[in-house]
Write an enzyme that holds these catalytic residues in place. Structure first.
Site, mmCIF file in Angstrom:
data_model
loop_
_atom_site.group_PDB
_atom_site.id
_atom_site.type_symbol
_atom_site.label_atom_id
_atom_site.label_comp_id
_atom_site.label_asym_id
_atom_site.label_seq_id
_atom_site.Cartn_x
_atom_site.Cartn_y
_atom_site.Cartn_z
ATOM 1 C CD GLU A 1 -8.692 4.942 -0.927
ATOM 2 O OE1 GLU A 1 -9.390 4.356 -0.331
ATOM 3 O OE2 GLU A 1 -7.882 5.712 -0.895
ATOM 4 C CG ASP B 1 -4.072 5.753 1.297
ATOM 5 O OD1 ASP B 1 -4.888 5.066 1.516
ATOM 6 O OD2 ASP B 1 -3.886 7.092 1.738
ATOM 7 C CG ASP C 1 -2.232 0.582 0.980
ATOM 8 O OD1 ASP C 1 -2.245 1.740 0.625
ATOM 9 O OD2 ASP C 1 -3.057 0.167 1.424
ATOM 10 C CG HIS D 1 -8.947 -0.705 4.990
ATOM 11 N ND1 HIS D 1 -8.834 -0.857 3.806
ATOM 12 C CD2 HIS D 1 -8.336 0.616 5.321
ATOM 13 C CE1 HIS D 1 -8.289 0.309 3.365
ATOM 14 N NE2 HIS D 1 -7.916 1.057 4.156
ATOM 15 C CG ASP D 2 -11.111 2.881 4.112
ATOM 16 O OD1 ASP D 2 -10.536 2.752 5.405
ATOM 17 O OD2 ASP D 2 -10.514 3.219 3.228
HETATM 18 C C1 GLC Z 1 -7.589 5.745 2.109
HETATM 19 C C2 GLC Z 1 -7.363 4.513 3.347
HETATM 20 C C3 GLC Z 1 -8.114 5.047 4.388
HETATM 21 C C4 GLC Z 1 -7.144 6.008 5.091
HETATM 22 C C5 GLC Z 1 -6.954 7.285 4.141
HETATM 23 C C6 GLC Z 1 -6.235 8.173 4.715
HETATM 24 O O1 GLC Z 1 -9.088 5.957 2.151
HETATM 25 O O2 GLC Z 1 -8.028 3.475 2.576
HETATM 26 O O3 GLC Z 1 -8.172 3.695 5.356
HETATM 27 O O4 GLC Z 1 -7.767 6.467 6.384
HETATM 28 O O5 GLC Z 1 -6.752 6.732 2.854
HETATM 29 O O6 GLC Z 1 -4.744 7.832 4.453
#
Ligand code: GLC
Length: 546
Positions: free
Chosen positions: A270, A207, A105, A331-332
């Site tokens: 993402e 990310d 990641d 995970h979100d």
């Molecule tokens: C992304 C991740 C999330 C994180 C955010 C800030 O959305 O998936 O878990 O809190 O970025 O890095």
């Protein structure tokens, strides 16, 4: 066995099934209640048995854990909670030996506020790294420089008394945003990528990639007229000037060219955006991400017509040659079994593994782990802490993997960092392994069938227009075709085909009790049932069964 490994090792990641591990919650090996790299190593054979081809690890780099690893304080070292660089090399080697791939990641939008780059940057206005982050004078009233909001609640600006300026952060104040307009920043992140690629990692999930570039004039965002009371607070404004800016695509092309310095690596972005804007993240002439994650299944109304519509919309929005993908959990977001129920979780699995493009599976969804209600005193997620009681917390989808019915579910010897689901005595890997009708075995059959069939791996997507709760489509390859029939409702449903048009055999059924059944003229589905059907050469499937 070694021949299988070899064949898979040469496969590009994008035609395999990706399995996301949230490292804190997969397997603890040192008795601190937090998962770690040795724990993952211990469970690799489980992943081989499941059949997945690529593992993506949420961040494992050094971090003060304000956002559980998404606040990186050293990009080229492993967080001691998870292990050491040596442990990582051991894990990577073991992953590759099994013919699997490993994605890391990459968190390029921000660092931890304790990262040496930020410590230097904040030390003085004249520090050479001052421009590595977003520093702005206070606004005219002495407050923040503009109205931008943090994704986790409150202003996107924090005042630094020592130097009298604010720094910008799309997420927590402990996650200051890097300035991607600065070439040194780009170079530094590129070097971080090379560090891991040279070590052998197979690519990155990037990310929050849509946030990289901000408006040069730092203009105020407009009010969002569609804001609803239960939306996350950052949705009060439209992210016009702080996300999804046109220049972000140059930055992503830069990331891609670093990945392309190494053979057969993968870059995934993402980005939460509607399809028409998401498709731009493939880059002009596919110079961007190999694919931006497609999160549409995470928020769609769970009914056949809505899903059929969004698959059509997605297929139509893809740029020429753009490789699709589908995500069912992460995970979100709340877990799929919690969202659609345990019966539809099977149908969801059948959908994920038969749509065109790379499927991404979130750890534990293969045993239908539930969304766990977290008592207030056990809350860990900073989003929930900042905006309590509004249902934004992410802990409920991050609870420890349920391996067996022993006191801490085989995850740890001690009380885990987040509570286990109440149902772990019955919902766990050990039980489901022994039960041929379990969702775990359904996932295994689906992944194996996908691996074995060209139509499912690379075939075209051909929708069959249907009504009610039925979702029908064909995956077609010149050598073979697969018909997918899913019932998204609780009532039994039947599809009549004109005589002679349908001929085939059930490959996979949701409950595992119809595999091998001959299909002829019609398909009968029980409530919540789905079938994968191998079509005979003579079968002639119409474009509509209405
Ligand atoms: C992304 C991740 C999330 C994180 C955010 C800030 O959305 O998936 O878990 O809190 O970025 O890095």
């Amino acid at each position: 066995m070694s021949r299988v490994y070899l064949r898979r090792a040469r496969r590009p990641c994008k035609t395999t099934t990706i399995y996301q591990i949230y490292p804190r919650s997969f397997q603890d090996s040192n008795g601190d209640g937090i998962g770690d790299l040795h724990g993952i190593l211990r469970r690799l054979d489980y992943l081989v048995e499941l059949g997945i081809g690529t593992i993506w690890l949420s961040p494992i780099f050094r971090s003060p854990m304000a956002d559980f690893g998404y606040d990186v304080s050293d990009h080229t070292d492993i967080e001691p909670l998870f292990g050491t660089l040596g442990d990582f090399d051991e894990l990577l080697h073991a992953v590759h030996r099994r013919g699997l791939k490993l994605l890391l990641d990459l968190v390029p939008n921000h660092t931890s506020d304790l990262h040496p780059w930020f410590l230097e940057s904040r030390s003085s206005r004249h520090n050479p790294k001052r421009d590595w982050y977003l520093w702005r004078d206070p606004g005219p009233n002495g407050g923040p420089p503009n109205n931008w909001l943090s994704e986790f609640g409150g202003s996107a600006w924090t005042f630094d008394r020592r130097t009298g300026q604010h720094y910008g952060h799309a997420f927590l104040a402990q996650q200051p945003d890097l300035n991607w307009r600065n070439a040194q920043v780009r170079g530094a992140v590129h070097d971080v990528m090379r560090f891991w690629l040279a070590r052998g990692v197979d690519g990155f999930r990037v990310d929050a990639v849509g946030h990289l570039v901000k408006d040069e004039q730092f203009r105020d965002n407009p009010v969002n007229p569609e804001f609803r009371q239960h939306d996350p607070p950052s949705k009060r404004l439209l992210r016009l000037y702080n996300a999804d800016l046109p220049q972000v695509h140059e930055m992503i092309a830069g990331l891609r060219s670093v990945v392309d310095e190494f053979p057969s690596r993968l870059l995934i972005g993402e980005v939460y955006l509607p399809f028409d804007r998401l498709s731009a993240y493939y880059g002009s002439e596919l110079s961007g991400a190999h694919f931006p994650f497609n999160f549409a299944l995470l928020s769609t109304a769970w009914n056949a017509r809505a899903i059929a519509g969004l698959v059509d919309e997605y297929e139509a929005a893809l740029p020429p040659g753009g490789w699709p993908n589908w995500v069912l959990g992460n995970h979100d977001k709340p877990r799929i079994a919690g969202r659609v129920g345990i019966d539809q979780a099977r149908v969801a699995a059948m959908l994920l593994l038969t749509l065109r493009g790379t499927p991404t599976l979130y750890y534990g969804d293969e045993i239908a782990m539930p969304q766990v209600a977290i008592p207030a005193e056990r809350v860990q997620d900073p989003f929930e802490k900042n905006v309590p009681g509004r249902g934004h917390g992410r802990d409920g989808a991050r609870t420890p993997m349920q391996w067996n019915a022993t006191p801490h579910a085989g995850f740890s010897e001690v009380e885990p960092w987040l509570p286990l689901a109440d149902d772990f005595h019955s919902v766990n890997v050990a039980n489901q392994r022994d039960d041929a009708t379990s969702i775990y075995h359904l996932y295994r059959r689906l992944i194996a069938t996908r691996e074995a069939r060209l139509s499912l791996q690379v075939g075209a997507y051909q929708p069959v227009v249907a009504g009610g709760d039925l979702l029908l489509f064909v995956r077609a390859h010149p050598r073979e075709r697969t018909l997918i029939a899913l019932n998204l409702g609780e009532e039994a449903a039947a599809v009549e085909f004109r005589a002679g048009r349908l001929a085939g055999r059930v490959l996979v059924s949701a409950l595992g009790d119809r595999d091998g059944e001959a299909v002829d003229h019609s398909i009968d589905l029980r409530g919540n049932e789905g079938l994968l059907i191998e079509l005979s050469a003579e079968a002639d499937v119409p474009a509509s069964v209405l």
